[in-house]
Design a protein around this motif. Structure first.
Motif, mmCIF file in Angstrom:
data_model
loop_
_atom_site.group_PDB
_atom_site.id
_atom_site.type_symbol
_atom_site.label_atom_id
_atom_site.label_comp_id
_atom_site.label_asym_id
_atom_site.label_seq_id
_atom_site.Cartn_x
_atom_site.Cartn_y
_atom_site.Cartn_z
ATOM 1 N N PHE A 89 1.045 -1.230 -0.329
ATOM 2 C CA PHE A 89 -0.207 -0.013 0.031
ATOM 3 C C PHE A 89 0.841 1.066 0.035
ATOM 4 N N GLY A 90 1.016 2.302 -1.548
ATOM 5 C CA GLY A 90 2.335 3.173 -1.310
ATOM 6 C C GLY A 90 1.213 4.396 -0.756
ATOM 7 N N THR A 91 2.319 5.421 -0.089
ATOM 8 C CA THR A 91 1.747 6.916 -0.661
ATOM 9 C C THR A 91 2.860 7.459 -1.245
ATOM 10 N N GLY A 92 2.515 8.524 -2.522
ATOM 11 C CA GLY A 92 3.351 9.462 -2.698
ATOM 12 C C GLY A 92 2.856 10.762 -2.182
ATOM 13 N N VAL A 93 4.130 11.547 -1.879
ATOM 14 C CA VAL A 93 4.363 12.950 -1.868
ATOM 15 C C VAL A 93 5.083 14.194 -2.095
ATOM 16 N N ASP A 94 4.285 15.110 -2.782
ATOM 17 C CA ASP A 94 5.098 16.255 -3.722
ATOM 18 C C ASP A 94 4.370 16.974 -3.513
ATOM 19 N N VAL A 95 5.274 18.230 -3.909
ATOM 20 C CA VAL A 95 5.209 19.460 -3.142
ATOM 21 C C VAL A 95 3.656 20.080 -4.258
ATOM 22 N N SER A 96 3.794 19.908 -6.169
ATOM 23 C CA SER A 96 3.386 20.285 -6.913
ATOM 24 C C SER A 96 2.044 19.367 -7.761
ATOM 25 N N PHE A 97 0.898 20.220 -7.435
ATOM 26 C CA PHE A 97 -0.179 19.783 -7.666
ATOM 27 C C PHE A 97 0.135 18.751 -9.458
ATOM 28 N N GLU A 98 0.744 19.090 -10.154
ATOM 29 C CA GLU A 98 1.154 19.228 -11.691
ATOM 30 C C GLU A 98 1.866 17.643 -11.418
ATOM 31 N N ARG A 99 3.101 17.022 -10.547
ATOM 32 C CA ARG A 99 3.623 16.339 -10.722
ATOM 33 C C ARG A 99 2.490 15.022 -10.315
ATOM 34 N N ILE A 100 1.707 15.652 -9.268
ATOM 35 C CA ILE A 100 0.685 14.907 -8.292
ATOM 36 C C ILE A 100 -0.562 14.464 -9.234
ATOM 37 N N ALA A 101 -0.564 15.048 -10.047
ATOM 38 C CA ALA A 101 -1.629 14.812 -10.956
ATOM 39 C C ALA A 101 -1.282 13.444 -12.045
ATOM 40 N N GLU A 102 -0.092 13.752 -12.681
ATOM 41 C CA GLU A 102 0.600 13.519 -13.551
ATOM 42 C C GLU A 102 0.137 11.575 -13.026
ATOM 43 N N ALA A 103 1.462 11.481 -12.045
ATOM 44 C CA ALA A 103 1.270 10.435 -10.711
ATOM 45 C C ALA A 103 -0.174 9.758 -11.358
ATOM 46 N N ARG A 104 -0.873 10.421 -10.602
ATOM 47 C CA ARG A 104 -2.209 9.745 -10.720
ATOM 48 C C ARG A 104 -2.701 9.584 -11.961
ATOM 49 N N ARG A 105 -2.602 10.208 -13.242
ATOM 50 C CA ARG A 105 -3.188 9.762 -14.444
ATOM 51 C C ARG A 105 -1.802 9.039 -15.052
ATOM 52 N N ARG A 106 -0.588 8.673 -14.424
ATOM 53 C CA ARG A 106 0.132 7.525 -14.660
ATOM 54 C C ARG A 106 -0.729 5.949 -14.619
ATOM 55 N N VAL A 107 -1.013 5.971 -13.144
ATOM 56 C CA VAL A 107 -1.260 4.774 -12.029
ATOM 57 C C VAL A 107 -2.926 4.135 -12.997
ATOM 58 N N ALA A 108 -4.036 5.399 -12.931
ATOM 59 C CA ALA A 108 -4.748 5.808 -13.619
ATOM 60 C C ALA A 108 -4.588 3.870 -14.515
ATOM 61 N N GLY A 109 -3.543 4.654 -15.926
ATOM 62 C CA GLY A 109 -3.579 4.192 -17.093
ATOM 63 C C GLY A 109 -2.708 3.028 -17.017
ATOM 64 N N ASP A 110 -1.870 2.555 -15.760
ATOM 65 C CA ASP A 110 -1.259 1.435 -15.587
ATOM 66 C C ASP A 110 -2.185 0.587 -15.087
ATOM 67 N N ILE A 111 -3.103 1.044 -14.086
ATOM 68 C CA ILE A 111 -4.696 0.246 -13.995
ATOM 69 C C ILE A 111 -5.171 -0.503 -15.096
ATOM 70 N N GLN A 112 -5.884 0.331 -15.830
ATOM 71 C CA GLN A 112 -6.198 0.538 -17.314
ATOM 72 C C GLN A 112 -6.135 -0.888 -18.054
ATOM 73 N N ALA A 113 -4.476 -0.788 -18.154
ATOM 74 C CA ALA A 113 -4.062 -1.659 -18.709
ATOM 75 C C ALA A 113 -3.468 -2.906 -18.202
ATOM 76 N N LYS A 114 -3.725 -3.030 -16.973
ATOM 77 C CA LYS A 114 -3.154 -4.566 -16.124
ATOM 78 C C LYS A 114 -3.731 -5.650 -16.652
ATOM 79 N N SER A 115 -4.689 -5.825 -17.790
ATOM 80 C CA SER A 115 -5.294 -7.178 -18.496
ATOM 81 C C SER A 115 -3.988 -7.458 -19.090
ATOM 82 N N ALA A 116 -3.414 -6.947 -19.471
ATOM 83 C CA ALA A 116 -1.831 -6.812 -20.782
ATOM 84 C C ALA A 116 -0.566 -7.490 -19.457
ATOM 85 N N SER A 117 -0.352 -6.861 -18.025
ATOM 86 C CA SER A 117 0.813 -7.706 -17.698
ATOM 87 C C SER A 117 0.036 -7.306 -15.868
#
Length: 300
Positions: A89-117
């Motif tokens: 269970f992981g928590t990532g903290v960063d001071v930048s809204f933009e970097r956090i938004a990008e992290a969330r987008r990437r994890v969401a994309g990862d989950i959508q692609a989970k059927s491939a891996s």
């Protein structure tokens, strides 16, 4: 101060933040002079997140482990840790809204692609926009916590390390990793370049930037109350003679990201001259440039 809602089950930590950034968070975000959308991509090309987690964190990543990374950027290392051990269970903290938004987008994309891996995504990961020097997290909530290439930029780095101590459970593991000697260890010395670098570093110092922070990690961890400390030092940059085209391109990008700050300090012409002189130095077959990477681990 943002309001918190916390639930805890099966060693998981879920924190929901509501509200805007605090003034201290905004101040810290504005002081980060490498704040550029290209910087996260540049750093990711230099390290494989899963391989990094396997090398430095594997013994501490067990099923159900609550893991925390501060200064996580777009989540490259935390996602690598989750790829290595999908049941953390992981928590990532960063001071930048933009970097956090990008992290969330990437994890969401990862989950959508989970059927491939089966290791593609992890819904147990969350990312919070917050100041690492004042974490909106409960005491004793995490089993392992780390930061990499963060403390060199913080004006109050002892507070950040003390915060890691606070949020770790008794017996929890901390890992601090940062550079020592970046920009300053060169031989033979170019006197004009050294003078320019010294001027830039003196102006950046009030923002917290310290190119020699690596050697200070042990003391920071000890002062925060960590015990059983171990210190490792390894080469990071090591260029004897002309650097490769690939490394030259990486430095060109890094210096271009740094350019706006250099212009403020040296002026447009001075910034151009320093960048050109630094790149020429790296391409000189008679020069040597190096820095080292300190890794300090310990327990609460």
């Amino acid at each position: 101060m943002p309001s918190l809602a916390l639930t805890e089950a099966n060693n998981s930590i879920r924190v929901n933040l509501k509200g805007s950034m605090t003034s201290s968070t905004i101040s810290t975000a504005q002081s980060y002079f490498m704040d550029d959308p290209r910087e996260a991509g540049r750093l990711e090309t230099k390290v494989d997140g899963r391989a990094w987690a396997e090398r430095y964190l594997q013994p501490h990543l067990l099923p159900g482990t609550a893991a925390l990374e501060i200064g996580c950027g777009p989540g490259h290392l935390l996602r690598g840790a989750a790829a290595l051990q999908p049941e953390i269970f992981g928590t990532g903290v960063d001071v930048s809204f933009e970097r956090i938004a990008e992290a969330r987008r990437r994890v969401a994309g990862d989950i959508q692609a989970k059927s491939a891996s089966r290791f593609a995504g992890n819904p147990r990961l969350q990312f919070l926009c917050a100041n690492s020097q004042k974490l909106p997290l409960p005491d004793g909530a995490y089993d392992v916590a780390w930061c990499r290439h963060l403390l060199e930029y913080l004006p109050y780095r002892q507070r950040a390390v003390s915060e890691l101590h606070r949020v770790l459970r008794p017996g929890g593991t901390v890992l601090l990793q940062d550079l020592d000697g970046q920009f300053v260890w060169n031989y033979p010395q170019d006197e004009e370049l050294a003078s320019q670098v010294e001027r830039v570093l003196s102006v950046l110092a009030p923002t917290g930037f310290d190119p020699l922070v690596g050697r200070k990690l042990y003391h920071l961890a000890l002062t925060a109350g960590f015990r059983d400390l171990r210190v490792n030092v390894e080469p990071y940059h090591l260029y004897a003679g002309t650097i490769s085209d690939e490394h030259c391109q990486q430095w060109q990008l890094k210096l271009d990201i740094l350019r706006p700050s250099l212009v403020k300090i040296l002026g447009p012409a001075g910034a151009r001259e320093m960048i050109a002189r630094f790149l020429d130095y790296l391409q000189n077959p008679a020069t040597l440039t190096y820095s080292v990477l300190f890794t300090v681990t310990g327990r609460k």
